[in-house]
Write an enzyme that holds these catalytic residues in place. Structure first.
Site, PDB file in Angstrom:
ATOM      1  N   GLY A  12       0.815  -1.215   0.000  1.00  0.00           N
ATOM      2  CA  GLY A  12       0.000   0.000   0.000  1.00  0.00           C
ATOM      3  C   GLY A  12       0.842   1.255   0.000  1.00  0.00           C
ATOM      4  N   ARG A  73       0.876  -5.262  -5.543  1.00  0.00           N
ATOM      5  CA  ARG A  73       1.000  -6.545  -4.860  1.00  0.00           C
ATOM      6  C   ARG A  73       1.650  -7.514  -5.852  1.00  0.00           C
ATOM      7  NH1 ARG A  73      -0.265  -4.484   0.117  1.00  0.00           N
ATOM      8  NH2 ARG A  73      -2.246  -3.364   0.039  1.00  0.00           N
ATOM      9  N   ASP A 104       4.543  -4.545   6.464  1.00  0.00           N
ATOM     10  CA  ASP A 104       4.812  -5.891   6.960  1.00  0.00           C
ATOM     11  C   ASP A 104       4.969  -6.909   5.834  1.00  0.00           C
ATOM     12  OD1 ASP A 104       4.898  -7.932   9.110  1.00  0.00           O
ATOM     13  OD2 ASP A 104       2.996  -8.558   8.237  1.00  0.00           O
ATOM     14  N   THR A 127       3.982   2.805   5.732  1.00  0.00           N
ATOM     15  CA  THR A 127       2.601   2.335   5.796  1.00  0.00           C
ATOM     16  C   THR A 127       1.809   3.247   6.710  1.00  0.00           C
ATOM     17  OG1 THR A 127       1.149   0.568   6.614  1.00  0.00           O
ATOM     18  CG2 THR A 127       3.350   0.677   7.563  1.00  0.00           C
ATOM     19  N   ASP A 129      -0.581   2.344   8.485  1.00  0.00           N
ATOM     20  CA  ASP A 129      -1.104   1.562   9.599  1.00  0.00           C
ATOM     21  C   ASP A 129      -0.259   1.660  10.861  1.00  0.00           C
ATOM     22  OD1 ASP A 129      -3.039   0.687   7.783  1.00  0.00           O
ATOM     23  OD2 ASP A 129      -1.836  -1.055   7.201  1.00  0.00           O
ATOM     24  N   ASP A 131       1.896  -0.336  11.964  1.00  0.00           N
ATOM     25  CA  ASP A 131       1.886  -1.628  12.646  1.00  0.00           C
ATOM     26  C   ASP A 131       3.216  -2.366  12.551  1.00  0.00           C
ATOM     27  OD1 ASP A 131       1.722  -2.072   9.935  1.00  0.00           O
ATOM     28  OD2 ASP A 131       0.161  -3.599  10.046  1.00  0.00           O
ATOM     29  N   ARG A 173      -5.490  -1.915   8.961  1.00  0.00           N
ATOM     30  CA  ARG A 173      -5.287  -3.349   8.790  1.00  0.00           C
ATOM     31  C   ARG A 173      -5.786  -4.073  10.032  1.00  0.00           C
ATOM     32  NH1 ARG A 173      -0.792  -7.443   7.395  1.00  0.00           N
ATOM     33  NH2 ARG A 173       0.421  -6.495   9.053  1.00  0.00           N
TER      34      ARG A 173
END
Length: 332
Positions: A12, A73, A104, A127, A129, A131, A173
Site C-alpha cells: 500500500g 501486490r 509488513d 505504511t 497503519d 503496525d 489493517r
C-alpha cells in the site's frame, strides 16, 4: 568502486514515500553511489523493470503523495521460483544494496529474498497503519491521522446539523493506531479498537450507554463512533443494523477508505521519510544487512527484518486518555 543502490516501493502506498525516495537519491549522490528505482514493487524485480534516478528526479518531490516508482501486490513473489528469479535479476543488474520501502508484507518478501540474494537488503517502514515493530512511527502514518481527523471534522458538521450518529471506519489493517489517534484528535465520542475489542455484545452495550448518556445530558445531538477496519463482524452495516434494532435511529455508516492514503505528506512524515532515507543509505557498505531502519525517541535505529512483524502495543497513555474521555465525559 561505486556501489549501485536500488530502491522500490511495495504494498500500500503511503504519503511520504516520495520524500523518502528523494532523500535516498540525494544521499546516494553525495556518497558517490548510483541510485536506481525498480518500478511497480516486486513486480519490477521480476520483470527487470528499473529506471535511473538523478537529482533532477527529486525536484518538487518531497510534497507529492503516492510514489513515482508506483507500487503493486505481487503474488509471484510469494513463490520460490519468483524469488529466485528476482535475486538473479538483482545480480544481473549489478545491485549491491536493495532498499525496500513498505510495510509488513513487503518486509516478509524482503526477508524471503535474502535467502537467495546475498547483497545488502534494508527495509524502510512506509505504511499508514503504523503496525511495524521497532519504530515509533511509519512513513505516512501522521498524514493519515490528519486526513482522517479532517474527514471526521467535516462529518461532525453534518452530524450536528441533523443530530445524527455517524459510524466512521478508518484503515489500520489489524492495528488500532490510526483509529485511536484519529478519534482523539477529532474529539470523537467513542472508538472501537482491535486491541481492546472483547465482543459485539459488550461494545454495543457501551455505545448505546454512551449515546443515551449524551442525549440525557445535551439532548438529541450528534455522536461520532470511530471504528478500526476489520474489527466489527460484517462491518459497519452490521453495526448500524444492531443499533437500529436497539432503538437507536438516524445512524449513518461512513467508510473513509483509500482517501487516507493520498494527499501531500504533513511535515512529520516528510521529516521522518528524509531521516530514514538518508540513514538507510549511510548503512550501505556496512555490516548492517537484512535490517529495517526506524526511529525511536527521535533517534534512528536498526531492527532485524524478521523482528518487525512482532506485536506492537498501542500507546498506553493515549489509550487511558481515550477511556477517560469515553467513560467519564457524561458521568455515566
Amino acid at each position: 568502486m561505486s556501489k549501485r543502490v536500488a530502491v522500490l516501493t511495495s504494498g500500500g502506498d503511503a504519503p511520504g514515500m516520495n520524500a523518502c525516495i528523494r532523500a535516498i537519491v540525494i544521499a546516494c549522490q553525495k556518497s558517490g553511489y548510483e541510485p536506481i528505482g525498480y518500478l511497480h514493487g516486486y513486480n519490477g524485480l521480476l520483470n527487470q523493470e528499473f529506471v535511473s534516478l538523478s537529482l533532477d528526479s527529486t525536484h518538487n518531490l518531497i510534497q507529492q503523495g503516492g510514489t513515482i516508482l508506483h507500487s503493486a501486490r505481487c503474488k509471484e513473489f510469494t513463490e520460490e521460483a519468483g524469488v529466485k528469479k528476482a535475486a538473479a535479476n538483482l545480480v544481473e543488474a549489478g545491485i549491491d544494496a536493495l532498499l525496500v520501502i513498505g510495510g509488513d508484507g513487503s518486509f516478509k518478501g524482503a526477508t524471503y529474498l535474502s535467502d537467495y540474494f546475498h547483497g545488502q537488503i534494508i527495509g524502510i517502514p512506509g505504511t499508514i497503519d503504523n503496525d511495524i515493530a521497532g519504530t515509533d512511527a511509519t512513513i505516512g502514518y501522521y498524514t493519515a491521522i490528519d486526513t482522517a481527523m479532517s474527514s471526521i471534522d467535516k462529518v461532525r458538521d453534518t452530524a450536528d446539523a441533523f443530530e445524527r450518529i455517524f459510524l466512521v471506519e478508518v484503515m489500520g489493517r489489524h492495528a488500532g493506531f490510526l483509529a485511536l489517534n484519529a478519534a482523539l484528535s477529532s474529539a470523537a465520542d467513542y472508538v472501537i479498537l482491535p486491541e481492546h475489542f472483547e465482543s459485539t455484545d459488550a461494545e454495543l452495550k457501551n455505545i448505546i450507554t454512551q449515546i443515551h448518556a449524551q442525549r440525557r445530558l445535551k439532548g438529541s445531538v450528534s455522536f461520532i463512533v470511530v471504528v478500526a477496519e476489520n474489527v466489527w463482524p460484517k462491518g459497519l452495516p452490521a453495526l448500524t443494523e444492531a443499533l437500529n434494532e436497539a432503538g437507536i435511529t438516524d445512524v449513518r455508516p461512513l467508510t473513509l477508505g483509500h482517501v487516507q492514503r493520498g494527499g501531500a505528506p504533513v511535515s512529520s512524515d516528510r521529516l521522518l521519510a528524509t531521516t530514514l532515507g538518508e540513514f538507510a543509505v549511510s548503512l550501505v557498505g556496512t555490516s548492517s544487512n537484512n535490517v529495517m531502519v526506524g526511529e525511536v525517541n527521535s533517534h534512528p535505529v536498526t531492527v532485524p527484518l524478521d523482528k518487525t512483524s512482532d506485536s506492537k502495543p498501542l500507546n498506553s497513555a493515549q489509550v487511558a486518555l481515550m477511556k477517560t474521555i469515553m467513560n467519564e465525559r457524561y458521568d455515566c
